[in-house]
Design a protein around this motif. Structure first.
Motif, short mmCIF file in Angstrom:
data_model
loop_
_atom_site.label_atom_id
_atom_site.label_comp_id
_atom_site.label_asym_id
_atom_site.label_seq_id
_atom_site.Cartn_x
_atom_site.Cartn_y
_atom_site.Cartn_z
N ARG A 151 25.97 42.03 50.94
CA ARG A 151 26.06 41.76 49.51
C ARG A 151 27.43 42.17 48.95
O ARG A 151 28.04 41.44 48.17
N ILE A 152 27.91 43.32 49.37
CA ILE A 152 29.22 43.79 48.91
C ILE A 152 30.33 42.87 49.40
O ILE A 152 31.28 42.58 48.68
N LYS A 157 34.23 38.58 48.26
CA LYS A 157 34.72 37.21 48.37
C LYS A 157 34.70 36.52 47.01
O LYS A 157 35.63 35.78 46.66
N LEU A 158 33.64 36.78 46.23
CA LEU A 158 33.55 36.21 44.89
C LEU A 158 34.70 36.68 44.01
O LEU A 158 35.23 35.92 43.21
N SER A 159 35.09 37.94 44.16
CA SER A 159 36.15 38.50 43.30
C SER A 159 37.49 37.82 43.50
O SER A 159 38.36 37.88 42.63
N THR A 160 37.68 37.16 44.66
CA THR A 160 38.96 36.50 44.93
C THR A 160 38.99 35.05 44.42
O THR A 160 40.06 34.45 44.39
N LYS A 178 37.93 39.04 39.78
CA LYS A 178 38.04 40.50 39.67
C LYS A 178 38.77 40.92 38.41
O LYS A 178 38.66 42.08 37.99
N ALA A 179 39.51 40.01 37.77
CA ALA A 179 40.21 40.35 36.53
C ALA A 179 39.24 40.59 35.38
O ALA A 179 39.62 41.20 34.37
N PHE A 180 37.99 40.15 35.52
CA PHE A 180 37.02 40.28 34.44
C PHE A 180 36.10 41.49 34.63
O PHE A 180 35.22 41.72 33.80
N SER A 299 30.23 45.02 36.60
CA SER A 299 30.53 45.81 37.80
C SER A 299 31.04 44.93 38.94
O SER A 299 31.55 45.44 39.93
N GLY A 300 30.88 43.61 38.82
CA GLY A 300 31.23 42.70 39.90
C GLY A 300 30.04 42.36 40.78
O GLY A 300 30.13 41.52 41.68
#
Length: 332
Positions: A151-152, A157-160, A178-180, A299-300
């Protein structure tokens, strides 16, 4: 002659001393400046080296996951490493006890005296249950750790992934997810063409409230998803709080963005990421034709998934309820 020579030497010494006192006044300042510049360059070089080494360490792959991801898993479950050490140790101890009790039972069965059969049998049963129980606890915790790491890794991967959005001042920007973090809550609404269009209309209908609470709607069109008939589209619009679309307005607004309405960039990367979400939705019996909503918290993390499209009022109220102080280590 000696006196004259002595006076000449003294005068030369004084002149030489005066010249030394005069020249270093500028030279010393230059030398100090050069030393400071050299020290600053050295310190900057050391900082760059340290940061580079830190990034290399955090991004080092260990068993399919980076050190950064493993650190994050440890922060979430700080006592798991202790449990993963104690459970197998306790299981090994119980297994050893079961082995000793088993050999005694075997000795009793061959006629050896000196052991209480009932007590030994009871000890054997307790040791076997203990070894089995601790082994199951270890296996469960190990699987939970692996699920958390997956999950992490997916969150990483989602943050990029990148999206395009408009600021409240009207300036358009392309930013990674990740900027949000720590600032916005993002609802990824995935589905067919009709679902994506209704999601855009929902964001526009509640733009003021969604922007106020820091919510962002990110529609994502999926391939090979069935389309809705006109009656279903109108029913979906009413359910999410969208007024009847004015004729021609749908196409005119199809690409416009707002502070609460974003668009994905590099769509293929987004579709590659969301494939697992599609599989999970299908396994849970959800109909992708009606769309799925994935909520990415500040939190992402992905904390919630639901079928269909939320109304803008529900999304605004839910986001407002979740707007609480949040922080995490900077290297995440």
């Amino acid at each position: 002659m000696n006196t004259r020579t002595s006076l000449a030497v003294i005068l030369l010494a004084l002149c030489f001393h005066g010249s030394l006192c005069f020249l270093p006044a500028g030279f010393a300042g230059f030398q100090r400046h050069a030393c400071r510049s050299s020290s600053m360059r050295s310190a900057a070089a050391r900082r760059v080296t340290i940061m580079s080494d830190k990034e290399d360490f955090l991004n080092r792959d260990i068993g399919g996951f980076t050190q950064k991801q493993r650190f994050r898993e440890e922060i979430e479950s700080p006592f798991r490493k202790i449990r993963l050490f104690l459970f197998p140790a306790a299981a090994a101890s119980a297994a050893l006890g079961a082995f000793i009790a088993g050999t005694r039972l075997l000795a009793i069965s061959t006629g050896v005296t000196g052991y209480d059969f009932d007590q030994t049998l009871q000890n054997f049963g307790i040791d076997v249950l203990g070894a089995t129980g601790f082994a199951l606890l270890y296996w469960n915790d190990l699987n939970a750790r692996d699920r958390d790491l997956v999950r992490i890794a997916r969150s990483g991967k989602l943050s990029t992934l990148t999206l395009k959005i408009v600021s409240e001042t009207g300036r358009e920007a392309s930013l990674p997810m990740k900027a949000f973090r720590k600032q916005r809550r993002i609802a990824i609404i995935a589905g067919g063409k009709d679902v994506v269009q209704v999601a855009r209309e929902m964001a526009r209908a509640g733009a003021e409230d969604l922007t106020k609470v820091g919510a962002i709607v990110l529609p994502l069109q999926l391939d090979q998803v069935g389309e809705l008939d006109p009656a279903e589209v109108e029913g979906l619009r009413r359910a999410v709080g969208v007024p009847e679309a004015a004729e021609g307005k749908e196409e005119a607004d199809s690409e416009s963005l707002l502070p609460c309405l974003a668009a994905p960039l590099f769509v293929e990367k987004w579709k590659d990421w969301i494939q697992d979400e599609q599989k999970r939705a299908v396994d849970q019996g959800l109909d992708l034709k009606n769309g799925i909503t994935i909520y990415v918290e500040r939190s992402g993390y992905i904390k919630k998934r639901s079928a269909g499209i939320p109304s803008w009022r529900t999304l605004a109220e839910d986001t407002k309820a979740r707007n609480r102080p949040y922080g995490m280590p900077e290297f995440f």
